[in-house]
Design a protein around this motif. Structure first.
Motif, PDB file in Angstrom:
ATOM      1  N   GLU A   1       0.812  -1.211   0.000  1.00  0.00           N
ATOM      2  CA  GLU A   1       0.000   0.000   0.000  1.00  0.00           C
ATOM      3  C   GLU A   1       0.851   1.269   0.000  1.00  0.00           C
ATOM      4  O   GLU A   1       0.318   2.366  -0.177  1.00  0.00           O
ATOM      5  N   GLY A   2       2.155   1.150   0.239  1.00  0.00           N
ATOM      6  CA  GLY A   2       3.023   2.317   0.222  1.00  0.00           C
ATOM      7  C   GLY A   2       2.637   3.347   1.272  1.00  0.00           C
ATOM      8  O   GLY A   2       2.236   3.012   2.378  1.00  0.00           O
ATOM      9  N   PHE A   3       2.754   4.633   0.916  1.00  0.00           N
ATOM     10  CA  PHE A   3       2.370   5.717   1.818  1.00  0.00           C
ATOM     11  C   PHE A   3       0.873   5.986   1.676  1.00  0.00           C
ATOM     12  O   PHE A   3       0.393   6.252   0.570  1.00  0.00           O
ATOM     13  N   LEU A   4       0.148   5.924   2.768  1.00  0.00           N
ATOM     14  CA  LEU A   4      -1.270   6.272   2.751  1.00  0.00           C
ATOM     15  C   LEU A   4      -1.418   7.792   2.759  1.00  0.00           C
ATOM     16  O   LEU A   4      -0.444   8.520   2.964  1.00  0.00           O
TER      17      LEU A   4
ATOM     18  N   THR B   1      -1.573 -10.184   3.809  1.00  0.00           N
ATOM     19  CA  THR B   1      -0.686  -9.358   4.622  1.00  0.00           C
ATOM     20  C   THR B   1      -0.454  -8.036   3.890  1.00  0.00           C
ATOM     21  O   THR B   1      -0.299  -8.013   2.670  1.00  0.00           O
ATOM     22  N   MET B   2      -0.447  -6.940   4.651  1.00  0.00           N
ATOM     23  CA  MET B   2      -0.340  -5.600   4.052  1.00  0.00           C
ATOM     24  C   MET B   2       0.977  -4.939   4.447  1.00  0.00           C
ATOM     25  O   MET B   2       1.409  -5.063   5.593  1.00  0.00           O
ATOM     26  N   VAL B   3       1.597  -4.231   3.516  1.00  0.00           N
ATOM     27  CA  VAL B   3       2.861  -3.545   3.759  1.00  0.00           C
ATOM     28  C   VAL B   3       2.678  -2.059   3.461  1.00  0.00           C
ATOM     29  O   VAL B   3       2.140  -1.695   2.408  1.00  0.00           O
ATOM     30  N   PHE B   4       3.136  -1.221   4.392  1.00  0.00           N
ATOM     31  CA  PHE B   4       2.998   0.222   4.273  1.00  0.00           C
ATOM     32  C   PHE B   4       4.349   0.886   4.517  1.00  0.00           C
ATOM     33  O   PHE B   4       5.207   0.335   5.207  1.00  0.00           O
ATOM     34  N   PHE B   5       4.518   2.103   4.007  1.00  0.00           N
ATOM     35  CA  PHE B   5       5.618   2.988   4.379  1.00  0.00           C
ATOM     36  C   PHE B   5       5.033   4.150   5.174  1.00  0.00           C
ATOM     37  O   PHE B   5       3.912   4.581   4.925  1.00  0.00           O
ATOM     38  N   GLU B   6       5.826   4.674   6.120  1.00  0.00           N
ATOM     39  CA  GLU B   6       5.380   5.867   6.834  1.00  0.00           C
ATOM     40  C   GLU B   6       6.560   6.670   7.344  1.00  0.00           C
ATOM     41  O   GLU B   6       7.604   6.116   7.697  1.00  0.00           O
TER      42      GLU B   6
ATOM     43  N   HIS C   1       9.646   5.970  20.133  1.00  0.00           N
ATOM     44  CA  HIS C   1      10.812   5.647  19.309  1.00  0.00           C
ATOM     45  C   HIS C   1      10.628   5.952  17.824  1.00  0.00           C
ATOM     46  O   HIS C   1      11.315   5.358  16.995  1.00  0.00           O
ATOM     47  N   ALA C   2       9.726   6.831  17.464  1.00  0.00           N
ATOM     48  CA  ALA C   2       9.479   7.111  16.047  1.00  0.00           C
ATOM     49  C   ALA C   2      10.611   7.947  15.457  1.00  0.00           C
ATOM     50  O   ALA C   2      10.634   9.162  15.607  1.00  0.00           O
ATOM     51  N   ARG C   3      11.545   7.282  14.799  1.00  0.00           N
ATOM     52  CA  ARG C   3      12.663   7.965  14.132  1.00  0.00           C
ATOM     53  C   ARG C   3      12.960   7.215  12.841  1.00  0.00           C
ATOM     54  O   ARG C   3      13.044   5.992  12.828  1.00  0.00           O
ATOM     55  N   GLY C   4      13.162   7.954  11.765  1.00  0.00           N
ATOM     56  CA  GLY C   4      13.477   7.335  10.485  1.00  0.00           C
ATOM     57  C   GLY C   4      12.235   6.749   9.826  1.00  0.00           C
ATOM     58  O   GLY C   4      11.258   6.413  10.491  1.00  0.00           O
ATOM     59  N   GLU C   5      12.280   6.641   8.504  1.00  0.00           N
ATOM     60  CA  GLU C   5      11.151   6.053   7.792  1.00  0.00           C
ATOM     61  C   GLU C   5      11.002   4.592   8.195  1.00  0.00           C
ATOM     62  O   GLU C   5      11.982   3.870   8.355  1.00  0.00           O
ATOM     63  N   THR C   6       9.758   4.189   8.360  1.00  0.00           N
ATOM     64  CA  THR C   6       9.456   2.857   8.867  1.00  0.00           C
ATOM     65  C   THR C   6       8.616   2.089   7.866  1.00  0.00           C
ATOM     66  O   THR C   6       7.723   2.650   7.228  1.00  0.00           O
ATOM     67  N   THR C   7       8.912   0.807   7.735  1.00  0.00           N
ATOM     68  CA  THR C   7       8.066  -0.093   6.958  1.00  0.00           C
ATOM     69  C   THR C   7       7.182  -0.849   7.936  1.00  0.00           C
ATOM     70  O   THR C   7       7.674  -1.428   8.904  1.00  0.00           O
ATOM     71  N   ILE C   8       5.890  -0.821   7.702  1.00  0.00           N
ATOM     72  CA  ILE C   8       4.926  -1.416   8.609  1.00  0.00           C
ATOM     73  C   ILE C   8       4.280  -2.606   7.915  1.00  0.00           C
ATOM     74  O   ILE C   8       3.804  -2.488   6.779  1.00  0.00           O
ATOM     75  N   VAL C   9       4.263  -3.734   8.574  1.00  0.00           N
ATOM     76  CA  VAL C   9       3.631  -4.944   8.045  1.00  0.00           C
ATOM     77  C   VAL C   9       2.467  -5.290   8.972  1.00  0.00           C
ATOM     78  O   VAL C   9       2.636  -5.352  10.193  1.00  0.00           O
ATOM     79  N   ILE C  10       1.289  -5.484   8.410  1.00  0.00           N
ATOM     80  CA  ILE C  10       0.100  -5.778   9.209  1.00  0.00           C
ATOM     81  C   ILE C  10      -0.578  -7.026   8.649  1.00  0.00           C
ATOM     82  O   ILE C  10      -0.767  -7.155   7.433  1.00  0.00           O
ATOM     83  N   ALA C  11      -0.936  -7.927   9.548  1.00  0.00           N
ATOM     84  CA  ALA C  11      -1.589  -9.166   9.137  1.00  0.00           C
ATOM     85  C   ALA C  11      -2.931  -8.882   8.482  1.00  0.00           C
ATOM     86  O   ALA C  11      -3.631  -7.925   8.837  1.00  0.00           O
ATOM     87  N   GLY C  12      -3.296  -9.711   7.531  1.00  0.00           N
ATOM     88  CA  GLY C  12      -4.615  -9.621   6.936  1.00  0.00           C
ATOM     89  C   GLY C  12      -5.675 -10.148   7.896  1.00  0.00           C
ATOM     90  O   GLY C  12      -5.369 -10.722   8.948  1.00  0.00           O
TER      91      GLY C  12
END
Length: 285
Positions: free
Chosen positions: A141-144, A164-169, A219-230
């Motif tokens: 899904e990239g950046f929402l 499974t879903m993958v996001f950038f933030e 601890h939010a520092r740096g771009e993060t890749t988020i993986v969320i279960a379907g």
């Protein structure tokens, strides 16, 4: 071909390291060394990569990022038609994947220019592999959307997604993203936060979304890749649990119709059935 004609050039999408520069492959080093033009998302980072990998190049290095893609793409296509080899290099990972490159690829294809790639690391597949979540089927899904309303609507629409879903933030939006993910998908939905992947100080935090939200707040520092279960087929516990979630939203001040729509999307319970049950629970018809 006439002796006065020039063979068209090539677009090379170069996958750059997502962590340590030692990840640079021999093929990437050769592509950078032999390029006529390197279109770099950040020219300073590109020069740093060249220095760290010991690559010497006579290529003309130009900036190519979101702010100038539309303007610069036609110029690069003219260079390609004239026979130039243009290497596209983003800050980390594969061009075109939530990064510059797609516009040039489309324009080059339309102009009959060859497009190829130098494969390299990807934060998408790396995060997916280390997440501990199902990897056989997934969606990226990239950046929402950056603002709350559109982001919440997109997450609600993903509530019934079984892959499974993958996001950038970005770091300054991570807690907001997770707040909305908890609301749309439930605090117990499994996930993983992957930050600074492949670096010595990488962080991979696994657990329910509620725990990930708490960790990110500190601890939010740096771009993060988020993986969320379907959503598993039985997620939501049926109509009774869906009704309970509707009640929670209404108690928090959300209108009935909106609460029903979001919960139906997140649980897979049919919206019409849930709405009628919620009305009946309130003495409506």
């Amino acid at each position: 071909m006439s002796p006065h004609e020039t063979a068209p050039g090539t677009v090379v999408l170069a996958g750059t390291p997502i962590g340590d520069s030692s990840q640079a492959s021999p093929q990437l080093r050769r592509a950078l060394a032999e390029a006529d033009i390197i279109a770099a998302e950040d020219t300073r980072l590109l020069r740093t990569l060249l220095a760290r990998t010991g690559v010497e190049t006579n290529a003309r290095i130009v900036s190519y990022f979101e702010g100038n893609e539309a303007e610069r793409t036609p110029r690069l296509v003219r260079e390609l038609v004239g026979g130039a080899v243009v290497v596209v290099a983003t800050d980390a990972g594969m061009p075109s994947v939530s990064d510059p490159g797609f516009r040039l690829v489309r324009a080059a294809i339309e102009a009959g220019i060859r497009v190829t790639s130098v494969p390299g690391p990807s934060a998408v597949t790396t995060a997916l592999a280390v997440s501990g979540l199902a990897c056989d089927r997934f969606c990226f899904e990239g950046f929402l959307p950056r603002t709350g309303g559109p982001r919440r609507r997109r997450l609600a629409a993903l509530g019934a997604e079984e892959r499974t879903m993958v996001f950038f933030e970005a770091p300054h939006r991570l807690t907001g993203f997770l707040d909305d993910a908890v609301s749309a998908l439930g605090p117990g939905r499994a996930g993983a936060l992957c930050r600074e992947l492949t670096k010595p100080w990488e962080d991979v935090i696994r657990g329910p979304l509620a725990r990930l939200r708490g960790w990110a707040a500190e601890h939010a520092r740096g771009e993060t890749t988020i993986v969320i279960a379907g959503r598993p087929p039985d997620t939501g516990g049926g109509l009774d649990e869906a009704l309970a979630r509707v009640d929670e939203r209404i108690a928090a001040g959300e209108p009935l119709s909106s609460a029903v729509g979001l919960v139906a999307a997140a649980t897979g319970v049919r919206r019409r059935a849930l709405y009628q049950a919620a009305l009946a629970a309130r003495g409506g018809s």
